[in-house]
Design an enzyme around this catalytic site. Structure first.
Site, PDB file in Angstrom:
ATOM      1  CG  HIS A 393      -1.989  -1.015   1.186  1.00 52.97           C
ATOM      2  ND1 HIS A 393      -2.695  -1.291   0.041  1.00 52.97           N
ATOM      3  CD2 HIS A 393      -2.485  -1.849   2.142  1.00 52.97           C
ATOM      4  CE1 HIS A 393      -3.592  -2.240   0.292  1.00 52.97           C
ATOM      5  NE2 HIS A 393      -3.469  -2.607   1.561  1.00 52.97           N
ATOM      6  CB  CYS A 442      -2.286   3.192  -4.956  1.00 43.34           C
ATOM      7  SG  CYS A 442      -3.212   1.717  -5.386  1.00 43.34           S
TER       8      CYS A 442
END
Length: 806
Positions: A393, A442
């Site tokens: 993440h 991301c």
């Protein structure tokens, strides 16, 4: 062994009987309570969205929430043993009776076999106890279509039939599983069928001989010896007459050879009936050229301006090459990921082929990530190539990229994460020759974090390359399938990483490959940022600098983090001898395996288990001492581990504070004595692999701490899932181990020109699930002694799930 199988292998009739009991159960004993127990157990993850989908089954004419939950738990690898424990806690005797196999007993177990292709082979499983018994054979977790009888016959047997088999015997709702049997099938190489006529089936025949090799320093050595015989043969490799540590598999592999690996090799193959030796072969090791020189003819064929430039390019080299690879998957407060494990493993193997010193780590907390970066910086120096890869993440605010540790709170802000730009500044201070950042995460804005970091200005240097898996403000995805996964970025990067091209050219071609595939078009596109003005490549040779103090210190520091315990033999008073072996899957993940080497004939059966591990490692006894590496969660190195052992996977070795001390417990039985005997030996193997560096300590330098924010504001990162079904397979994609649910609807035909032609089935937003879900808290560096793994040949199948890294 049967209790370790996923529950969906019990069969649909039995699952339906269990679901009827749970659907009509009294309050506090139904399917919702079963789901709560499964989640609280810690290993099985069930989101609120998945539970809601189960409850909606009541709206279907023949829908069953319990059946939907049991299928879901099976897909998530919930085992029969775990289900029994949950039902016992719920006090569900009616359901438990379906899982109790009264009376069925297997009297003939299938035996492992190593055979030649083209022969007729039988695997036999015979049971007694009921007048009507039904048999079903499985290859791994997939049913064998023609395997519905006590004998599983292959006539003729093919190489593709190789694998691990098990048989389920059931009568009504009662069932029992046989033990696993490994079937190895080899093609004929220099052996004719006629030469086998009249030869005892117990006699060993070597059908693949090792071959002599001429290698350069740093090349990979692979020696193969395959044999057939009954019982299944055992292997032991020798070099210059000395037995090789961990050289007890069909293939002997050294990832990066040195001059010490030169010599005469052969393999001894043996079983209880026979012993044979392979032919002796020579492995020659030469020095690798340090630079590519241009010939006079090549020089004269160029125009003078180009000649000088090309000649300069030919001499580019690195003082050394070092890589830190971090893959975060098991987040405590955020959605779990799967791809980082496979991605870090594959990238490690590729970079080692390029002579990088690689540190590969899985699932690090904030303090562990910061300390790992500190250790990485110690390996850098003037002229060294440094590469940092992160999968997990992440987010990007105001041009700064942040990597999210596994213990980050919900919501997280920059103070809880590592800023990549801070790490770059510290790498620049080392005057490195090349700084490469590959960020598979991301890059959407974190609306919870409105921090503007005040960073010291970066130096103006021409040696920085950023490869972002996705564009600014966009998400990065991973392909989830059958328990294993690949990130979209790594799927395409691995195809080109070994090419001898300027790093920016190589990344440009990766971006073009991604752009041609409709699986990624409109969802994810590679972005490259570079200040590189020289033709630097990851494949550049390492310019030897002799035994400088910096080089010696760097080699010592890297080697310190990658020492495995030596394989050892333990002798017990009863006369049993066991082998205790070790293999590395990642720099912080180690496999321990035990094998019975010698057993007195008066002992009927014996097994050796490892237990009593330090509390720092949090080893679940239910996940230890498994009959296959896959059952421990180790899918990546399973093919290169010795067979017929008990395996235990130790992850998070960075958390080990003291020496790794554990107990080896031997259980054995004598004829005529009902009670089993046991002996115990305590083993101290020091601090293996990354544990020596002590990165579990609190922040030591705070060298990569973010500057404190002066303004913050909250919001929620969005999560999404894409479900896809493959029409055509990319030749270098991945197969899985466990099955994954798929959603099929709204089929849209994709153009056939795509490399990975797929049909987009359903796009489901998980933002609502992210807002409402209650998330529960809840690891490669093989060296010579660990036997590097052969690359897995994964492939897209009929069910792929494309999910987002938050």
């Amino acid at each position: 062994m049967a209790g370790s199988l996923p529950i969906h292998l019990l069969g649909e009739p039995l699952l339906r009987r269990l679901s009827v009991v749970l659907d009509r159960a009294a309050p506090g004993k139904g399917w919702r309570e079963l789901a709560q127990l499964a989640v609280s157990h810690g290993r099985i993850k069930l989101s609120s969205l998945e539970l809601e989908q189960c409850s909606l089954q009541v709206l279907e004419p023949e829908g069953s929430p319990s059946l939907s939950l049991l299928r879901l738990m099976g897909k998530k690898s919930c085992t029969v043993v775990e289900l029994v424990q949950f039902l016992q806690t719920l006090d569900q005797p009616e359901a438990l009776q379906y899982l109790s196999p009264p009376g069925i007993k297997i009297v003939v177990q299938p035996d492992p076999k190593a055979v030649l292709s083209g022969q007729m082979v039988k695997l036999c499983c015979l049971a007694v106890g009921h007048p009507f018994l039904h048999y079903q054979w499985f290859k791994q977790t997939k049913e064998v279509l023609h395997g519905k009888s006590p004998e599983l016959i292959f006539n003729p047997v093919k190489v593709s039939d190789s694998g691990t088999y098990i048989c389920r015997v059931n009568s009504g709702s009662s069932f029992v599983f046989s033990r696993w049997a490994q079937l190895d099938v080899y093609d004929l190489q220099g052996v004719s069928y006629g030469s086998l006529v009249g030869v005892s089936e117990n006699k060993i025949r070597i059908c693949t001989q090792p071959q002599s090799q001429n290698l350069k320093v740093g090349d990979k050595l692979i020696l193969e010896c395959h044999a057939v015989g009954n019982p299944v043969p055992h292997y032991q490799w020798f070099r210059n007459g000395l037995q090789l540590t961990n050289g007890n598999r069909k293939e002997y592999m050294v990832s990066s050879v040195d001059m010490e690996h030169q010599g005469t090799y052969w393999c001894r193959v043996s079983n209880d009936q026979d012993e044979q030796e392979s032919k002796k072969i020579e492995v020659m090791i030469g020095r690798k050229a340090l630079a590519v020189e241009c010939t006079e003819e090549e020089f004269s064929s160029f125009g003078k301006p180009v000649d000088l430039e090309e000649q300069s390019d030919c001499k580019l080299s690195a003082v050394d090459k070092v890589a830190l690879l971090i893959g975060n998957m098991s987040y405590w407060n955020h959605p779990q990921l799967k791809a980082p494990m496979v991605d870090v493993y594959e990238l490690t193997n590729l970079l080692r082929q390029l002579n990088f010193k690689v540190v590969s780590l899985l699932d690090l907390t904030e303090s562990e990530m910061r300390n790992a970066v500190d250790e990485f910086l110690l390996l850098l120096d003037r002229g060294v190539y440094g590469l940092l890869y992160y999968a997990g993440h992440g987010y990007e605010n105001y041009g700064n990229s942040f990597m999210v540790p596994v213990d980050a709170p919900n919501p997280y802000r920059s103070a809880n994460c590592l800023c990549v730009q801070n790490i770059l500044k510290l790498m620049q201070e080392k005057e490195t020759g090349l700084n490469v950042f590959l960020l598979d995460m991301c890059r959407k804005r974190n609306e919870y974090d409105d921090t503007i970091l005040i960073l010291d200005a970066l130096k103006v240097t021409a040696n920085i390359v950023f490869g972002y898996a996705t564009c600014q403000g966009a998400e990065a995805f991973e392909i989830q399938h059958s328990g294993l996964a690949n990130g979209i970025f790594m799927k395409f990067l691995k195809e080109r990483l070994l090419e001898e091209k300027k790093i920016t050219v190589l990344l440009d071609e990766v971006a073009e490959d991604m752009g041609k595939c409709h699986l990624t078009k409109g969802k994810q596109a590679l972005e490259i940022r570079s200040s590189l003005s020289e033709k630097r490549a990851l494949s550049d040779p390492i310019q030897q600098t002799g035994s400088s103090a910096e080089s010696l210190a760097r080699n010592l520091q890297w080697a310190k983090a990658h020492e495995l315990p030596e394989s050892m033999y333990l002798d017990f008073k009863c006369g049993v001898q066991i082998q205790l072996g070790f293999a590395a899957e990642f720099s912080n993940v180690m496999i321990i395996y035990t094998r019975i080497v010698k057993k007195p004939p008066e002992i009927l059966v014996c097994n050796a288990y490892v237990t009593d591990f330090p509390l720092d490692l949090d080893v679940d006894p239910k996940e230890a001492n498994k009959g296959t590496p896959e059952e421990t969660g180790s899918y990546l190195v399973s093919k290169d581990l010795p067979k017929h052992c008990l395996y235990t996977r130790l992850s998070s070795l960075q958390k080990l504070k003291e020496h790794l001390i554990f107990t080896v417990c031997l259980h054995y039985e004598y004829p005529g004595i009902e009670d089993s005997m046991d002996e115990r030996k305590e083993v101290n193997v020091g601090k293996p692999l990354i544990a020596k560096l002590g990165i579990h300590h609190g922040f030591r330098k705070n060298c990569c701490m973010s500057n404190r924010p002066f303004h913050t504001q909250a919001s929620t990162p969005v999560a999404a899932e894409y479900y896809l079904s493959a029409n055509h397979c990319h030749p270098n994609s991945y197969p899985g181990i466990h099955h994954q649910n798929c959603v099929h609807s709204d089929h849209l035909r994709q153009p056939e020109a795509c490399h990975c032609n797929v049909t987009l089935n359903k796009l489901t937003s998980r933002q609502e699930a992210w807002n409402n879900a209650s998330h529960v808290r809840r690891n490669n560096l093989p060296v010579e002694t660990t036997d590097d793994t052969v690359d897995l040949a994964f492939g897209f199948s009929n069910s792929l799930r494309l999910s987002k890294k938050q």
